[in-house]
Design a protein around this motif. Structure first.
Motif, PDB file in Angstrom:
ATOM      1  N   VAL A 124       0.842  -1.192   0.000  1.00 14.22           N
ATOM      2  CA  VAL A 124       0.000   0.000   0.000  1.00 14.22           C
ATOM      3  C   VAL A 124       0.882   1.248   0.000  1.00 14.22           C
ATOM      4  O   VAL A 124       1.743   1.400   0.867  1.00 14.22           O
ATOM      5  CB  VAL A 124      -0.917   0.017   1.248  1.00 14.22           C
ATOM      6  N   THR A 125       0.654   2.121  -0.958  1.00 14.87           N
ATOM      7  CA  THR A 125       1.400   3.382  -1.059  1.00 14.87           C
ATOM      8  C   THR A 125       0.431   4.531  -0.862  1.00 14.87           C
ATOM      9  O   THR A 125      -0.538   4.662  -1.615  1.00 14.87           O
ATOM     10  CB  THR A 125       2.048   3.500  -2.457  1.00 14.87           C
ATOM     11  N   VAL A 126       0.683   5.353   0.144  1.00 17.17           N
ATOM     12  CA  VAL A 126      -0.225   6.473   0.429  1.00 17.17           C
ATOM     13  C   VAL A 126       0.373   7.765  -0.133  1.00 17.17           C
ATOM     14  O   VAL A 126       1.512   8.135   0.186  1.00 17.17           O
ATOM     15  CB  VAL A 126      -0.480   6.610   1.947  1.00 17.17           C
ATOM     16  N   VAL A 127      -0.423   8.431  -0.962  1.00 16.04           N
ATOM     17  CA  VAL A 127      -0.025   9.705  -1.575  1.00 16.04           C
ATOM     18  C   VAL A 127      -0.872  10.847  -1.010  1.00 16.04           C
ATOM     19  O   VAL A 127      -0.394  11.949  -0.802  1.00 16.04           O
ATOM     20  CB  VAL A 127      -0.188   9.628  -3.115  1.00 16.04           C
ATOM     21  N   GLY A 128      -2.155  10.562  -0.751  1.00 18.00           N
ATOM     22  CA  GLY A 128      -3.071  11.599  -0.269  1.00 18.00           C
ATOM     23  C   GLY A 128      -2.626  12.149   1.072  1.00 18.00           C
ATOM     24  O   GLY A 128      -2.252  11.398   1.974  1.00 18.00           O
ATOM     25  N   ASN A 129      -2.676  13.449   1.219  1.00 18.56           N
ATOM     26  CA  ASN A 129      -2.161  14.108   2.434  1.00 18.56           C
ATOM     27  C   ASN A 129      -3.195  14.245   3.544  1.00 18.56           C
ATOM     28  O   ASN A 129      -4.376  14.331   3.243  1.00 18.56           O
ATOM     29  CB  ASN A 129      -1.644  15.497   2.050  1.00 18.56           C
ATOM     30  N   PRO A 130      -2.762  14.292   4.797  1.00 19.59           N
ATOM     31  CA  PRO A 130      -1.384  14.158   5.317  1.00 19.59           C
ATOM     32  C   PRO A 130      -0.917  12.697   5.213  1.00 19.59           C
ATOM     33  O   PRO A 130      -1.375  11.836   5.964  1.00 19.59           O
ATOM     34  CB  PRO A 130      -1.503  14.596   6.777  1.00 19.59           C
ATOM     35  N   ALA A 131      -0.013  12.441   4.249  1.00 16.59           N
ATOM     36  CA  ALA A 131       0.256  11.074   3.794  1.00 16.59           C
ATOM     37  C   ALA A 131       0.776  10.158   4.907  1.00 16.59           C
ATOM     38  O   ALA A 131       0.312   9.018   5.044  1.00 16.59           O
ATOM     39  CB  ALA A 131       1.237  11.105   2.628  1.00 16.59           C
ATOM     40  N   THR A 133       0.426  10.228   8.164  1.00 13.31           N
ATOM     41  CA  THR A 133      -0.571   9.877   9.179  1.00 13.31           C
ATOM     42  C   THR A 133      -1.749   9.129   8.561  1.00 13.31           C
ATOM     43  O   THR A 133      -2.323   8.239   9.196  1.00 13.31           O
ATOM     44  CB  THR A 133      -0.982  11.147   9.949  1.00 13.31           C
ATOM     45  N   ASN A 134      -2.083   9.416   7.312  1.00 14.77           N
ATOM     46  CA  ASN A 134      -3.109   8.607   6.638  1.00 14.77           C
ATOM     47  C   ASN A 134      -2.633   7.153   6.522  1.00 14.77           C
ATOM     48  O   ASN A 134      -3.420   6.219   6.693  1.00 14.77           O
ATOM     49  CB  ASN A 134      -3.408   9.173   5.247  1.00 14.77           C
ATOM     50  N   ALA A 135      -1.349   6.971   6.255  1.00 12.25           N
ATOM     51  CA  ALA A 135      -0.804   5.604   6.175  1.00 12.25           C
ATOM     52  C   ALA A 135      -0.867   4.927   7.543  1.00 12.25           C
ATOM     53  O   ALA A 135      -1.185   3.739   7.653  1.00 12.25           O
ATOM     54  CB  ALA A 135       0.637   5.640   5.665  1.00 12.25           C
ATOM     55  N   LEU A 136      -0.572   5.700   8.586  1.00 10.27           N
ATOM     56  CA  LEU A 136      -0.644   5.156   9.961  1.00 10.27           C
ATOM     57  C   LEU A 136      -2.060   4.674  10.274  1.00 10.27           C
ATOM     58  O   LEU A 136      -2.264   3.586  10.826  1.00 10.27           O
ATOM     59  CB  LEU A 136      -0.226   6.262  10.939  1.00 10.27           C
ATOM     60  N   ILE A 137      -3.049   5.486   9.891  1.00 10.98           N
ATOM     61  CA  ILE A 137      -4.455   5.140  10.159  1.00 10.98           C
ATOM     62  C   ILE A 137      -4.841   3.875   9.372  1.00 10.98           C
ATOM     63  O   ILE A 137      -5.448   2.945   9.918  1.00 10.98           O
ATOM     64  CB  ILE A 137      -5.378   6.325   9.769  1.00 10.98           C
ATOM     65  N   ALA A 138      -4.479   3.842   8.098  1.00  8.17           N
ATOM     66  CA  ALA A 138      -4.848   2.682   7.265  1.00  8.17           C
ATOM     67  C   ALA A 138      -4.176   1.419   7.789  1.00  8.17           C
ATOM     68  O   ALA A 138      -4.804   0.356   7.891  1.00  8.17           O
ATOM     69  CB  ALA A 138      -4.462   2.941   5.811  1.00  8.17           C
ATOM     70  N   THR A 148       4.583  -3.136   7.776  1.00  6.50           N
ATOM     71  CA  THR A 148       5.675  -2.946   6.815  1.00  6.50           C
ATOM     72  C   THR A 148       5.174  -2.937   5.366  1.00  6.50           C
ATOM     73  O   THR A 148       5.923  -2.584   4.467  1.00  6.50           O
ATOM     74  CB  THR A 148       6.710  -4.077   6.950  1.00  6.50           C
ATOM     75  N   ARG A 149       3.920  -3.328   5.144  1.00  5.22           N
ATOM     76  CA  ARG A 149       3.377  -3.297   3.777  1.00  5.22           C
ATOM     77  C   ARG A 149       2.731  -1.951   3.441  1.00  5.22           C
ATOM     78  O   ARG A 149       2.129  -1.795   2.389  1.00  5.22           O
ATOM     79  CB  ARG A 149       2.347  -4.395   3.596  1.00  5.22           C
ATOM     80  N   PHE A 150       2.837  -1.005   4.385  1.00  6.15           N
ATOM     81  CA  PHE A 150       2.307   0.344   4.146  1.00  6.15           C
ATOM     82  C   PHE A 150       3.472   1.319   4.054  1.00  6.15           C
ATOM     83  O   PHE A 150       4.400   1.255   4.860  1.00  6.15           O
ATOM     84  CB  PHE A 150       1.392   0.766   5.303  1.00  6.15           C
ATOM     85  N   SER A 151       3.424   2.195   3.095  1.00  2.00           N
ATOM     86  CA  SER A 151       4.418   3.268   3.066  1.00  2.00           C
ATOM     87  C   SER A 151       3.774   4.511   2.475  1.00  2.00           C
ATOM     88  O   SER A 151       2.740   4.432   1.815  1.00  2.00           O
ATOM     89  CB  SER A 151       5.657   2.854   2.268  1.00  2.00           C
TER      90      SER A 151
END
Ligand code: NDP
Length: 330
Positions: A124-131, A133-138, A148-151
């Motif tokens: 999973v690659t997060v681009v949408g901001n705030p990227a 913390t959005n990745a942390l939530i997901a 480790t599969r989220f960045s």
């Protein structure tokens, strides 16, 4: 063989710049076929369907299938890669807490839908901001999928930093290596050239010859230029950076999948305490990709001057984490 890529915000600007390059083979090369799943909110479905029609008209030989949906369960079904581009922009009068809450209601359900529907090895690659913390939530919501599969993307910042360094040294950008973005994808980010090389030579030596006082140049010119490049593009172009953001997203996902070899790059990945960054935060580090996994490159110990700048950005990530925790989002 084919790879399934899910793109959220597929009806938006960055989505439009990404789709055609993915279909043309810019992500996995000219041999790998792709299946695209375009996820949007109802208001964006028309734009995503329009893009799907144009993809059809591109007659891309590598493009096996395109599906447009506003249902996350359908959108993430079988996804090998999820590119989370759609996010709630900051509206007038919105405080940071409001922005984090609005994005929590997007990225939490998406994390759950990824866990329930994506392929077992999903990345999973997060681009949408705030990227970050959005990745942390997901990641927190995606039960059973390792964090480790989220960045999150800081590759655009790195590309900008490499290009600025190349311009300052009058060198081809291809010869600039080892620039690191630390911390948050925000104005507090720290672009670090301490371990960078230009044609194999330490960038700091080359800079000293060109600019004299390197620290003054970094503080007064380089760092603000990189950190505020998005605003510069908006001012000159009249709208935000889109093609370069899409390009960096492809660089990030391609490296993650195909590997970096010995080359270092930057990505926001989960900390296990490396460089004193609190464990669990999704912070940008120097990384390599090996066998489909990001590895934080250790041994790039920062100087006290660099440490102060890294700490400032990490402190912002801690504040964001505490805010989403207080909202019950993680
Ligand atoms: P863009 O495609 O221009 O941007 C999408 C996101 O990427 C924004 O959060 C933006 O952040 C971020 N971004 C990261 N790096 C950059 C960069 N260098 N330059 C610009 N943006 C960057 O936005 P659009 O409004 O055109 O499209 C967003 C789409 O997402 C819409 O179609 C909307 O319907 C959709 N959406 C989909 C959701 C879903 O699938 N569930 C949820 C929410 C929205 P920033 O805001 O800081 O510019």
């Amino acid at each position: 063989m084919s790879t399934t890529v899910t793109l959220t915000g597929a009806g938006g600007q960055i989505g439009y710049a990404l789709l055609f390059r993915i279909a043309a083979g810019d992500l996995f090369g000219p041999e790998e076929r792709v299946r695209l799943r375009l996820l949007e909110i109802p208001a964006g479905i028309g734009a995503a369907e329009g893009a799907a029609l144009e993809l059809q008209d591109g007659a891309f030989g590598l493009l096996e299938h395109v599906e447009v949906t506003d249902d996350p369960a359908v959108g993430f079904d079988g996804a090998d890669h999820a590119l989370l581009v759609g996010a709630r922009p900051r509206g007038p009068g919105m405080e940071r807490g409001d922005l984090l809450a609005a994005n929590g209601s997007i990225f939490g359900p998406q994390g759950r839908a990824i866990a329930a529907n994506a392929a077992p090895g999903v990345r999973v690659t997060v681009v949408g901001n705030p990227a970050n913390t959005n990745a942390l939530i997901a990641a927190a919501a995606a039960d059973g999928v390792p964090a480790t599969r989220f960045s999150a993307l800081t590759r655009l910042d790195e590309n900008r930093a490499r290009a600025q360094l190349a311009a300052a040294l009058d060198a081809p950008v291809a010869e600039v290596d080892g620039v690191t973005i630390w911390g948050n994808h925000s104005a507090t980010q720290f672009p670090d050239v301490a371990h960078a090389t230009v044609a194999g030579r330490p960038a700091l030596d080359a800079l000293a010859e060109r600019v004299g006082d390197v620290t003054a140049w970094l503080d007064g010119s380089f760092i603000p230029r990189v950190a505020k490049r998005g605003a510069e593009i908006i001012q000159v172009r009249g709208s935000s950076s889109v093609a370069s953001a899409a390009n960096a997203t492809l660089d990030h996902v391609r490296d993650w999948t195909l590997g970096t070899g010995e080359r270092r790059t930057s990505a926001a990945v989960v900390s296990h305490g490396e460089y004193g960054v609190p464990a669990g935060l999704i912070s940008s580090f120097p990384v390599r990709a090996v066998d489909g996994a990001w590895q934080i490159v250790e041994g790039q110990e920062p100087s006290p001057w660099a440490r102060e700048r890294i700490d400032r950005s990490v402190a912002e990530l801690v504040e964001e984490r505490d805010a989403v925790r207080a909202l019950g989002l993680i």
